[in-house]
Design a protein around this motif. Structure first.
Motif, mmCIF file in Angstrom:
data_model
loop_
_atom_site.group_PDB
_atom_site.id
_atom_site.type_symbol
_atom_site.label_atom_id
_atom_site.label_comp_id
_atom_site.label_asym_id
_atom_site.label_seq_id
_atom_site.Cartn_x
_atom_site.Cartn_y
_atom_site.Cartn_z
ATOM 1 N N MET B 1 0.789 -1.259 -0.036
ATOM 2 C CA MET B 1 0.170 0.095 0.010
ATOM 3 C C MET B 1 0.846 1.223 -0.041
ATOM 4 O O MET B 1 1.830 1.366 0.797
ATOM 5 C CB MET B 1 -0.837 0.201 1.183
ATOM 6 N N ASN B 2 0.398 2.040 -0.995
ATOM 7 C CA ASN B 2 1.425 3.294 -0.896
ATOM 8 C C ASN B 2 0.484 4.270 0.172
ATOM 9 O O ASN B 2 -0.404 3.986 0.861
ATOM 10 C CB ASN B 2 1.409 4.124 -2.163
ATOM 11 N N GLY B 3 1.237 5.314 0.329
ATOM 12 C CA GLY B 3 0.476 6.429 1.554
ATOM 13 C C GLY B 3 -1.017 6.779 1.183
ATOM 14 O O GLY B 3 -1.816 6.706 2.108
ATOM 15 N N GLN B 4 -1.408 7.096 0.156
ATOM 16 C CA GLN B 4 -2.823 7.589 -0.298
ATOM 17 C C GLN B 4 -3.532 6.318 0.094
ATOM 18 O O GLN B 4 -4.611 6.386 0.765
ATOM 19 C CB GLN B 4 -2.858 7.837 -1.656
ATOM 20 N N GLU B 5 -3.385 5.071 -0.342
ATOM 21 C CA GLU B 5 -4.122 3.852 -0.470
ATOM 22 C C GLU B 5 -4.325 3.385 1.083
ATOM 23 O O GLU B 5 -5.216 2.997 1.560
ATOM 24 C CB GLU B 5 -3.372 2.748 -1.015
ATOM 25 N N ARG B 6 -3.009 3.702 1.831
ATOM 26 C CA ARG B 6 -3.250 3.506 3.221
ATOM 27 C C ARG B 6 -4.094 4.421 3.985
ATOM 28 O O ARG B 6 -4.959 3.849 4.841
ATOM 29 C CB ARG B 6 -1.750 3.551 3.767
ATOM 30 N N LEU B 7 -4.147 5.615 3.594
ATOM 31 C CA LEU B 7 -4.971 6.434 4.326
ATOM 32 C C LEU B 7 -6.733 6.064 3.950
ATOM 33 O O LEU B 7 -7.470 6.042 4.818
ATOM 34 C CB LEU B 7 -4.789 8.137 3.823
ATOM 35 N N ILE B 8 -6.846 5.819 2.984
ATOM 36 C CA ILE B 8 -8.158 5.377 2.373
ATOM 37 C C ILE B 8 -8.358 3.895 3.138
ATOM 38 O O ILE B 8 -9.506 3.835 3.718
ATOM 39 C CB ILE B 8 -8.224 5.019 0.865
ATOM 40 N N TYR B 9 -7.501 3.111 3.189
ATOM 41 C CA TYR B 9 -7.707 1.883 3.978
ATOM 42 C C TYR B 9 -8.011 2.162 5.358
ATOM 43 O O TYR B 9 -9.008 1.545 5.999
ATOM 44 C CB TYR B 9 -6.397 0.889 3.922
ATOM 45 N N MET B 10 -7.368 3.184 6.211
ATOM 46 C CA MET B 10 -7.495 3.318 7.383
ATOM 47 C C MET B 10 -9.104 3.938 7.636
ATOM 48 O O MET B 10 -9.510 3.718 8.440
ATOM 49 C CB MET B 10 -6.705 4.387 7.812
ATOM 50 N N ALA B 11 -9.687 4.957 6.762
ATOM 51 C CA ALA B 11 -10.600 5.445 6.765
ATOM 52 C C ALA B 11 -11.967 4.301 6.670
ATOM 53 O O ALA B 11 -12.920 4.484 7.406
ATOM 54 C CB ALA B 11 -10.775 6.711 5.660
ATOM 55 N N ASN B 12 -11.655 3.436 5.693
ATOM 56 C CA ASN B 12 -12.661 2.470 5.587
ATOM 57 C C ASN B 12 -12.700 1.394 6.705
ATOM 58 O O ASN B 12 -13.901 1.318 7.164
ATOM 59 C CB ASN B 12 -12.394 1.884 4.226
ATOM 60 N N GLN B 13 -11.476 1.411 7.448
ATOM 61 C CA GLN B 13 -11.431 0.333 8.458
ATOM 62 C C GLN B 13 -12.095 0.805 9.598
ATOM 63 O O GLN B 13 -13.009 0.313 10.313
ATOM 64 C CB GLN B 13 -9.946 0.082 8.841
ATOM 65 N N ILE B 14 -11.867 2.388 10.065
ATOM 66 C CA ILE B 14 -12.742 2.955 10.829
ATOM 67 C C ILE B 14 -14.285 3.062 10.784
ATOM 68 O O ILE B 14 -15.048 2.835 11.606
ATOM 69 C CB ILE B 14 -12.245 4.269 10.854
ATOM 70 N N ALA B 15 -14.661 3.073 9.387
ATOM 71 C CA ALA B 15 -15.973 3.146 9.098
ATOM 72 C C ALA B 15 -16.766 1.748 9.361
ATOM 73 O O ALA B 15 -17.630 1.463 9.910
ATOM 74 C CB ALA B 15 -16.153 3.450 7.726
ATOM 75 N N ARG B 16 -15.870 0.818 9.004
ATOM 76 C CA ARG B 16 -16.269 -0.613 9.034
ATOM 77 C C ARG B 16 -16.398 -0.907 10.517
ATOM 78 O O ARG B 16 -17.671 -1.737 10.883
ATOM 79 C CB ARG B 16 -15.347 -1.689 8.355
ATOM 80 N N ASN B 17 -15.545 -0.573 11.360
ATOM 81 C CA ASN B 17 -15.603 -0.953 12.751
ATOM 82 C C ASN B 17 -16.870 -0.175 13.489
ATOM 83 O O ASN B 17 -17.366 -0.722 14.134
ATOM 84 C CB ASN B 17 -14.293 -0.833 13.473
ATOM 85 N N LEU B 18 -16.691 1.121 13.258
ATOM 86 C CA LEU B 18 -17.825 1.939 13.880
ATOM 87 C C LEU B 18 -19.100 1.445 13.448
ATOM 88 O O LEU B 18 -20.148 1.429 14.261
ATOM 89 C CB LEU B 18 -17.445 3.484 13.650
#
Lengths: 494, 91, 948
Positions: B1-18
């Motif tokens: 994952m590059n930096g941008q992909e990682r940020l999107i992944y993080m945001a989606n992971q937060i959304a998935r768990n919340l």
């Protein structure tokens, strides 16, 4: 025809099985019945022939004697009515009432001879009433310490705790003793009944019997008896555990450690086992003979038991006559009989025919008494007053060839080997005792070393954690004081 | 994952768990979380390019982009006041 | 501050509230019921002779020196085993007692070497003291008798010798091993005169035995039989200083026993409230790294990491660092630099580093290693309880009836507390272990877990939710507690969620691989077995759902009413000595000390006024984000104090790429650690022995750290940070760490009542310490949660994206071992390597068989992140499908294999789940070879002289 032969380990050792086999071959129609032993060791293997309701005893019997006995001969070894034999007739058998008379594992025989009457009586009583009954009987611990059983039981009854235990000490390790073994082999239900009564009295639902590994026959009999009587004593349950050959595990707190799977090491008291015993729970720990005396007390009432005996020693004591003695065996009698009567009149003097020189009473830690003290009555306090102890009731006789300095040394050596190693007086003192006695015998600084042994005995007696180190001075000092000549002294006054 | 992909992944992971926590306002909760825990450059990069964001995450990012205050949605974003004692979010 | 032995009352204190008055040698004394006569005498200063008694162990009664006479009692009872009774009259010295004691001592000395003058315990020997006390003047038995003098010394343990010939068989070592440590390694072998202490192995040496080298036996020994090698070599100490261990989060208090500036030994302090006089092999013995030859004591710089290091003066180093940081900020912007505070350093040092970043660098790019360990604890407990600190103190375990241990291996990672847990378990408490591995707690001497749930790594949330399902659907929830203390509506939502069939143990079993019947039994036990306490570690937090797991734990505790009294609670077992403190001090990028958010204007104003600067109101970067930003080019310089992120952080290749992309990496450490291979400036650090300050342990207990020797590098770490700040232009003038603590107290409400004077007086203080709680706060949430009501949070199981498949069919999980600490920078530089010279890969026999692997052979461990090689250890401690290793050795670099997945809320790395393949190997991987070469190149040093 019924042929009664004991299956007691001592009888077997003397050849009882071979004799039984010989009878089975020679008289295939006869019923061979294996019963408990009467306890007359010099007559084992003892055989009783029952014909038309009459029993005739023979002993000691060898297989070669079998045809003669069956032919009605065998006069040389005929005893006649065994129950009328003077050795038996002179006894008061309360605990060993069934000895020689019943099949050890027969529930029918047990029931028919008054078995379970004590337990039935106890079941109709409150725990307090049972404890009061035992207290009133005056029964004292038969393991050696002579502590009143009723008081011990009351302590456990009063101790708070949902779980309590009954532990039976069957680690009979004293030299010349065998009463526990005979009782377990010959009348195991009596012990089981006694334990079940103790359970009712104190609120314990589980009992353990700790048997020394050297008693394989007793272990087998007891396990069979426990299994056969399970429903009778339920909900009380009993487990049999085997020791591993340590004398000190006969000491109650070591025994508890050993039962818990730990090193057989003495515990400091307090806490008393009655407060924190097995696995930290309130525990009654009693000797086999103590527990086996209980059914009589409950069945016949406390007074019937207390009527026997003298002073504070009530009831009967199964005394074990052994060593160099003509008529060795189990002699149950009321407290009060003198040592001289036991050795000379009952025991018939030495086996060797030589003069008696010393008698050790109470096992390897008991004092050596010379014939001059034969007037001592068999009683806890009377023996204590003469720096002795009755212990577990073992009487070992020595003739005039005994070297009492060697016996004193042996006492120290026994302690050095059997000490649990926990407390210093016992662990190191016993070895120093051996060395110092050797120096006395070798006449190195004899008087100074005698003084040192006396002082060492003082340290051991008052400094040791348990009776092993604490009682080792009894045989040592009694040998020194009553037999000074064996230590190179002219007399005791020197 | 590059930096941008990682940020999107993080945001989606937060959304998935919340989202899995069944918050009534999952979108606001994601926005709240990002607002309180993300460095400005991380926020800026996701504001600039939200490709790959899940619907909840995308809505949350949009909320923050609009300058809407999501408010505190969980106690994780409520911090001690200046004179308050006792609270800790020690890791 | 001269050297004196710690006071010894002979037997443990009684906790009874009933008081008993008796008379000892004519003096009245009143003590709690249950106190022994020996202790009662000690309370009034009467030292009854003794050898086998010591107050850390239960009374034993073997030495027979402490005999006394009691009016009305028979004989001469031992005072150590005789409890006091009202009205008792005791005589401790009579002619009879004197004679008996002398007789006993004469026996002891008849079997003891007479080499007192050359003995290591000379002057500090209880046998020597007592021989004097009882007046022994002669040994009439002579010295020719049977004895134990010829026995060989056992020198196998690297830290202490066992000299059996000096043993008096008091069993103190055996009892300490059993009662204090709970290992049962030692025993008394044989009987009678032949009784001797034995380590119980065929070779009968300590090293090959079960001994874990905790030192309890050495401490308990009254003679020189068990002596520290350092004591034997150096001699008896001449002074002692009480200080706090710098290893794990238990925070043991030690006495550093000194000669001059030389440390003779570290001895656990009996009054230490966290350790109660106990220790482990690390704190007790593994301090030799402080003097290790590899310690760097001079600052060094270099232009690029290809070049050798150049030693420089401190002034040059500070000036160079400051100019680089300023240059980079000028070129790339104010937020292009940051730093990492150290959980190994003191509160004061940590506070200064974050202050330097916020006030000096002018941004909030500060983070700490809590990021990679317990940050989900912070998030999860704060969400549910309102505050995240562990709810209990360590003493609480003494009231626990059921322990639920999840993802923690306390006997290795928190050994001193692990021993206290084991002690409680031996007293009858029940144990549930949820762990993929069969840890020592599951089954060890005299301990067996009632239930072990060996779950598939990564399914914590599913298992805990299934347990909650059982609690709720079987009617075991404590509704009275919930109604009073928690938000009832949220509870109902949560109860409905967990009650759903999809959360039943049976439905989840294919996911978790946990036997549903066993799980149900465990849930029932926890809910109904009395005081239930949950202890957890990194096996909970280091997952993609770490924060959710923490919340699931909190839910379970609240649902069963196990909060707010001794014996219960939720107890995170923290890793580093000062990880709690580092967080308290404001090491996270979004908050200032005392957990106040950087965006809060009032909070910023307080600090801005005190510090005289403006603060950035936006949160800064977390460690993984810093590395991402470095790769992306927006983060260019970092100041790292006391942390080795290259070895400790996940996905090593990503970390190295991030570090390599920076223009200035400043590492402050004791050694050239792995991160320093990528550094441009190296600032030598100081050890905990070389500075003053405070650590805060897992119980929120602030404890003093005291300087016992001059720093080898010349500066304590706080001084280095201060000089760097001054070089950056900040006007800092702290003369002593006490002044820093005063500033912390001034700015942080929960520390308001803390200062060094008060810490000296109290020994330690548990925060909050303020006007409302001047003596500190041992247990939290007693009458209600600190903030509002307890909140139940629905924790749906979201599987990790790290999935096994054909290429990577096994799950790797990582952990620790007793003898090593974290990346091993310290413990690898001690004799602890005797126990664990390398990391090994634990693999189940079935998986090993499938791959043709043999025990001890080299294997290749590969994931999508990278691969490494190490040797295999075939064991059924791990379940089939799971492999396990430690990460203590840089040669292995287990983190080459771990991935960049992390906790959804906190970015705590998912160390505990990596899909891997294991294959036979015939040599190191390319990465290992390349890294080895880089390390060698990077560690070259040109000395200062050469540059001149």
């Amino acid at each position: 025809m019924r042929i009664l032969i004991s299956d007691d380990a001592l009888a077997i050792a003397c050849g009882a099985d071979r004799v039984a086999n010989a009878f089975a071959k020679a008289a295939p129609d006869a019923e061979i019945v294996r019963v408990s032993s009467w306890g007359m060791h010099w007559l084992e293997p003892l055989v009783e022939i029952e014909l038309d309701g009459t029993r005739t005893g023979y002993g000691p019997v060898s297989p070669a004697d079998v045809p003669a006995i069956l032919d009605g001969r065998g006069d040389a070894i005929r005893i006649g009515d065994v129950a009328a034999h003077p050795f038996i007739a002179a006894q008061t058998r309360l605990t060993f009432a069934r000895a020689g008379r019943t099949r050890p594992l027969s529930l029918d025989d047990y029931e028919a001879t008054g078995g379970w009457a004590g337990l039935r009586a106890a079941r109709a009583m409150t725990p307090q009433q049972i404890v009061e009954t035992v207290t009133a009987s005056g029964l004292r611990g038969r393991g050696g310490a002579g502590f009143p059983a009723g008081i011990k039981w009351k302590t456990v009854l009063d101790a708070p705790g949902a779980r309590k235990y009954i532990v039976c000490n069957a680690d009979e390790g004293d030299s010349g003793t065998f009463a526990d073994r005979m009782l377990i082999e010959g009348d195991p239900y009596l012990l089981i009944e006694g334990m079940a009564i103790a359970g009712l009295a104190t609120g314990a639902d589980t009992g353990f019997v700790y048997v020394r590994s050297e008693y394989p026959h007793a272990i087998a009999k007891l396990e069979a008896a426990v299994a056969a009587s399970r429903a009778i004593v339920a909900p009380f349950r009993i487990e049999v555990r085997t020791g591993a050959g340590a004398y000190v595990c006969g000491e109650e707190t070591s025994l508890l450690n050993s039962l818990e799977g730990k090193r057989g090491e003495v515990r400091a008291k307090p806490p008393l086992p009655a407060h924190q015993g097995l696995f930290g729970r309130p525990t009654v720990i009693n000797n086999v003979l103590t527990l086996a005396a209980v059914p009589f007390v409950l069945a016949e009432g406390p007074q019937a038991y207390a009527d026997y005996g003298m002073g504070r020693s009530r009831g009967t004591m199964p005394i074990q006559l052994a060593g160099n003695i003509r008529h060795g065996g189990l002699f149950e009698t009321a407290f009060g009989i003198t040592l001289g009567e036991l050795v000379d009149a009952i025991g018939g003097g030495t086996e060797s025919g030589r003069p008696v020189r010393a008698v050790q009473v109470g096992g390897p830690l008991g004092a050596y008494f010379p014939p001059a003290l034969f007037d001592t009555p068999f009683d806890y306090e009377a023996f204590a007053a003469r720096d002795g102890l009755i212990g577990h009731g073992g009487v070992t006789v020595f003739d005039d060839r005994v070297d009492m300095a060697a016996q004193a040394r042996f006492a120290m050596a026994f302690c050095a080997v059997e000490s649990c190693g926990k407390c210093t007086p016992c662990r190191i003192g016993s070895t120093r005792g051996i060395e110092t006695i050797d120096r006395i015998v070798a006449n190195e600084n004899r008087l100074a070393n005698i003084a040192l042994v006396e002082e060492l005995c003082e340290t051991m007696k008052f400094g040791s954690l348990c009776a092993l180190g604490g009682f080792t001075p009894y045989p040592v000092l009694s040998a020194l004081h009553h037999f000074p000549e064996d230590f190179g002294l002219k007399d005791a006054a020197e | 994952m590059n930096g941008q992909e990682r940020l999107i992944y993080m945001a989606n992971q937060i959304a998935r768990n919340l989202g899995a926590m069944q918050h009534d306002h999952a979108v606001a909760a994601v926005a709240d979380h990002i607002r309180m825990f993300w460095d400005p450059r991380m926020k800026a990069k996701v504001f600039a390019d939200g490709a790959g964001l899940s619907p909840i995450a995308a809505a949350a990012i949009e909320m923050l982009k609009q300058g809407v205050d999501p408010g505190h949605q969980t106690r994780a974003t409520e911090f001690n006041a200046v004179d308050e004692t006792g609270g800790s979010d020690a890791g | 501050m001269g050297y004196e032995r710690q006071p010894d009352f002979g037997t443990p204190a009684s906790s009874s509230e009933e008081q008993v008055t008796l008379t000892i040698d004519g003096r009245p004394v009143t003590v709690p019921a249950g106190t022994t006569v020996m202790r009662a005498a000690a309370e009034i200063g009467t030292a009854i002779p003794k050898l086998c008694a010591t107050d850390s162990l239960k009374q034993f009664g073997s030495c027979r020196l402490c005999l006394v006479e009691i009016d009305g009692a028979r004989g001469t009872p031992a005072s150590c085993t005789t409890p006091v009774a009202p009205g008792m009259t005791v005589h401790t010295q009579t002619p009879r007692l004197q004679k008996l004691r002398k007789g006993v001592m004469e026996l002891y000395i008849s079997d003891h070497p007479l080499d007192c003058l050359t003995c290591a315990a000379n002057g500090d020997c209880e046998l020597q003291d007592q021989a004097g006390a009882v007046g022994l003047r002669d040994v009439r038995y002579g010295y020719q008798g049977a004895n134990h003098l010829g026995q060989a010394k056992d020198r196998s343990n690297p830290y202490f010798d066992f000299e059996s010939s000096k043993c008096i068989v008091c069993s103190r070592c055996v009892r300490a091993c059993e009662e204090v440590q709970g290992t049962f390694a030692l025993t008394i072998q044989g009987r009678g005169f032949g009784s001797k202490v034995s380590a119980g192995t065929a070779d009968d040496d300590f090293l090959s035995s079960e001994c874990v080298s905790c030192g309890a036996c050495v401490q308990a020994c009254p003679t020189a039989t068990l002596s520290e090698k350092s004591l034997i070599e150096i001699g008896t100490p001449e002074r002692s200083v009480v200080t706090t261990c710098a290893y794990c989060g238990v925070g043991c208090t030690f006495r550093a026993e000194m000669r001059g500036e030389q440390l003779v030994r570290m001895v656990p302090w009996k009054d230490g409230k966290a350790n109660r006089g106990h220790s482990c092999v690390k704190g007790r013995f593994a301090w030799g790294y402080a003097q290790h030859e590899e310690r760097i004591t001079r600052p060094m710089i270099r232009a690029s990491i290809d070049q050798p290091w150049q030693e420089v003066s401190w002034e040059q180093a500070f000036a160079h660092a400051a100019s680089e940081l300023k240059r980079i900020q000028a070129k790339y912007g104010q937020r292009s630099i940051g730093g990492i505070t150290s959980s190994r350093c003191t509160n004061e040092e940590t506070f200064l580093v974050q202050k330097l970043i916020r006030a000096g660098f002018g941004n909030n790019n500060v983070d700490t290693c809590a990021r990679v360990c317990h940050s989900p604890t912070g998030y999860g407990l704060k969400t549910t309880f309102g505050t995240s600190a562990g709810t209990q103190d360590f003493d609480s375990v003494e009231h626990t009836d059921v322990m639920l241990v999840i993802g923690a291996n306390p006997t290795d990672a928190h050994p001193v507390f692990g021993s206290r847990m084991k002690k409680r378990l031996r007293e009858g408490a029940k144990l549930i272990v949820i762990d993929p591995r069969r840890t020592d707690l599951v089954r060890s001497p005299h301990i067996e877990a009632a239930h072990h749930l060996p779950l598939r790594p990564g399914t914590n949330v599913a298992v805990l939710t299934a347990m909650a399902h059982v609690v709720v659907t079987e009617g075991l929830a404590d509704e009275a507690f919930i109604r009073e203390r928690c938000d009832w509506d949220e509870y109902r939502d949560w109860a409905e969620f967990v009650s759903h069939e999809r959360n039943s143990p049976e439905t989840l079993a294919p996911v978790t691989l946990v036997d549903p019947a066993e799980l149900r039994a465990a849930a029932r036990l926890y809910a109904t077995g009395g005081n239930g306490a949950i202890y957890y570690g990194l096996g909970v937090t280091e997952h993609s759902q770490g924060s959710s797991t923490v919340m699931a734990i909190a839910n379970l505790a609240m649902a069963t009413g196990n909060i707010g009294r001794p014996g219960v609670g939720v107890n995170p077992l923290r890793g580093q000595n000062n990880v709690q403190g580092a967080c308290d001090m404001g090491s996270f990028p979004h908050e200032l000390s005392g957990y106040r958010h950087i965006s809060d204007g009032a909070t910023r104003a307080l600090f801005e006024q005190d510090w005289g600067v403006d603060l950035d109101p936006e949160p800064g970067l977390r460690i993984p984000n810093m590395l991402d930003a470095a790769v992306d080019g927006s983060f260019k310089a970092i100041y790292i104090q006391g942390e080795d992120i290259l070895q400790s952080d996940p996905d090593t290749r990503h970390v190295s790429a991030g570090l390599a992309a920076m223009e200035c990496v400043i590492v402050q450490d004791l050694f050239l650690n792995e991160t320093a291979n990528y550094a441009h400036i190296f600032l030598p650090g100081s050890t905990f022995l070389e500075k003053d300050g405070t650590f805060t342990n897992a119980e929120r207990r602030i404890q003093p750290v005291r300087k016992v020797m001059t720093p080898l590098n010349g500066y304590a770490d706080w001084e280095v940070t201060q000089e760097l700040a001054r070089a950056m232009g900040l006007d800092w003038n702290y003369a002593h760490p006490g002044e820093i603590m005063d500033e912390i107290a001034r700015l942080t409400p929960s520390f308001a009542g803390v200062n060094f004077r008060r810490l000296d007086e109290a020994g330690s203080l548990q925060w909050p310490v303020n006007e409302a709680a001047p003596q500190g706060t041992p247990t939290m949430h007693i009458d209600g949660f600190v903030r509002g009501k307890g909140k139940f949070v629905v924790t749906d199981y979201v599987p990790t994206d790290e999935k096994t498949g054909p290429r990577f069919p096994l799950l790797l999980t990582t952990g620790r071992i007793l003898s090593h600490y974290n990346v091993g920078a310290q413990t690898r530089r001690t004799a602890n390597t005797a126990w664990h010279p390398e990391d090994r890969l634990e693999i189940h026999p079935v998986d090993a068989e499938d791959r043709g692997l043999k025990d001890g052979e080299w294997v290749r461990l590969a994931s999508r992140s990278g691969e490494t090689t190490l040797r295999a250890l075939i064991t059924d401690r791990v379940a089939p499908g799971v492999v396990y290793t430690t990460f203590h050795h840089p040669a292995t670099q287990a983190n080459v294999v771990t991935t960049d997945f992390s906790d959804w809320a906190t970015n705590c790395p998912e160390y505990k789940v990596t899909a891997v393949q294991v294959t036979p190997s015939n040599g190191p991987t390319d990465w290992q070879e390349d890294y080895e070469a880089l390390s060698e190149r990077s560690r070259r040093i040109a000395p200062l002289e050469a540059a001149e």
